[in-house]
Design a protein around this motif. Sequence first.
Motif, short mmCIF file in Angstrom:
data_model
loop_
_atom_site.label_atom_id
_atom_site.label_comp_id
_atom_site.label_asym_id
_atom_site.label_seq_id
_atom_site.Cartn_x
_atom_site.Cartn_y
_atom_site.Cartn_z
N ILE A 1 39.30 44.70 37.62
CA ILE A 1 38.50 45.87 37.23
C ILE A 1 38.72 46.21 35.76
O ILE A 1 37.76 46.42 35.00
N LEU A 2 39.99 46.22 35.34
CA LEU A 2 40.28 46.64 33.97
C LEU A 2 39.83 45.62 32.93
O LEU A 2 39.54 45.96 31.79
N ARG A 3 39.75 44.34 33.33
CA ARG A 3 39.18 43.34 32.45
C ARG A 3 37.69 43.62 32.20
O ARG A 3 37.16 43.38 31.13
N LYS B 1 46.23 38.45 36.87
CA LYS B 1 45.79 38.88 35.53
C LYS B 1 44.28 39.09 35.48
O LYS B 1 43.74 39.36 34.41
N GLY B 2 43.60 38.89 36.60
CA GLY B 2 42.15 39.05 36.59
C GLY B 2 41.43 37.95 35.86
O GLY B 2 40.29 38.12 35.44
N ARG B 3 42.09 36.78 35.69
CA ARG B 3 41.41 35.63 35.08
C ARG B 3 40.72 34.88 36.20
O ARG B 3 41.38 34.35 37.10
N GLU B 4 39.39 34.82 36.13
CA GLU B 4 38.64 34.38 37.31
C GLU B 4 37.80 33.15 37.08
O GLU B 4 36.73 33.01 37.66
N TRP B 5 38.30 32.23 36.27
CA TRP B 5 37.47 31.06 36.01
C TRP B 5 37.18 30.25 37.26
O TRP B 5 36.22 29.53 37.32
#
Length: 409
Positions: A22-24, A396-400
Amino acid sequence: GDTYDIVIVGGGSAGIATAASILRRNPGLSLAIVEPSEAHYYQPGWTMVGAGIFNREFTRRAEARLIPEGAKWIKASASGFAPDENKVLLCDGRNLSYRVLIACPGIKLDWDAIPGLRDTLGRNGVTSNYSYDFAPYTHRLVTELKGGRALFTQPVMPIKCAGAPQKAMYLSCNIWERAGVLKDIDVQFHTAGAVLFGVPIYVPALMEYIERYGAHLNLESRLVAIDGEARIATFEQKRGDQLTRVEERFDMIHVVPPQTAPDFVRSSPLAAPSGFIEVSEATLRHPRYPNVFALGDACSASNAKTAAAVRKQAPVVAVNALATLDGREPVADYDGYGSCPLTVEQGKIVLAEFGYGGKPLPSFPTWLIDGARPSRLSWLLKKTILPPVYWHAMLKGREWMVKPHMIGG
Ligand code: FAD
């Protein structure tokens, strides 16, 4: 109490991954995470701790280091939900107000449901990989056992990581096989279920290992009591339509505790009849409270309760929560993906990956990893690739790898 755009209850796999996602997307929001624990655990690593492959320290990090920048950590337990007033109640008497609630406090391990268990856990040959404290004891017991009887139990579903009870057995048997003592150990798997694994396509590969290790499969056999001093476990078994009690002596026993929705969830207005937080299977939104979402082990969706499921759910909840804040309807849906890497021997895994209804959802082409067969590459994935993916991508919200699926897209 304080008011936030978003309050997240639970800072485990789901809470941290969703907050980061969300914060990304929108760093300007006010977002609070309610989480009482100072420590965060990578629980999928505990199977490997029980087999002596990981140190338990490898599976623990300070929660403070994982709270994403921009999020406020409320170090307290939630004690209730008041969704009609848009409030979360805290154990210390405070309450928090929200525009959108995301509830993910996990599943309760009900150690006390088995009389005698709590007193003897970690002693008398009684262990469980379902605990950071006791997983290392599994490895100690297994390396010390040279003969006798070893029991492995599985409670009624749903539990987190449905394959973990049998993973403990396979990796233990593999250690005994390598040490040349397996033939002197009577291995018994007792499951409350009627099948070895809920998705049929994986069962043949697993049965080959049951046979190779000479393990005995006791279906519809549920652990109901344990006497550590006497080293006796009591099972309730289904024989036709009769229930009978059977006592078994053991030299070691690996117990998986019964699991339920947390008490404060079960007694809240958010609960489904199952006790878990009611959600629509696709959008993960509450059917009666449109500004409430739930994911992870605490939600009622019928997917396999795994961190792998959370990896796919978190971005779906993130974009749907943001849409809700904008006054729009949910924009993404979840296909029920979950994964259970069944560690059948050291160096090989049967990688079960499936969605709602047991539909196969493989991440890799069959020539690379055939999910229904033991694979070395899957072991590499579990041992060396997934832990850093968890800490450095998912949390970390890295969603590749996990773009949320957009409705109609
Ligand atoms: P959790 O990560 O358990 O987090 C819940 C959080 O809520 C915790 O931090 C807790 O402190 C907090 N909380 C509890 N009560 C409250 C409260 N009242 N107020 C506020 N916060 C609260 N998954 C896989 O994908 N692959 C595997 O191979 C795998 N193997 C596993 C093996 C074992 C032995 C175990 C135990 C689990 C395994 N899992 C595996 C499952 C995976 O760990 C869980 O599905 C995942 O952690 C679920 O995330 P969650 O955030 O819903 O729950």
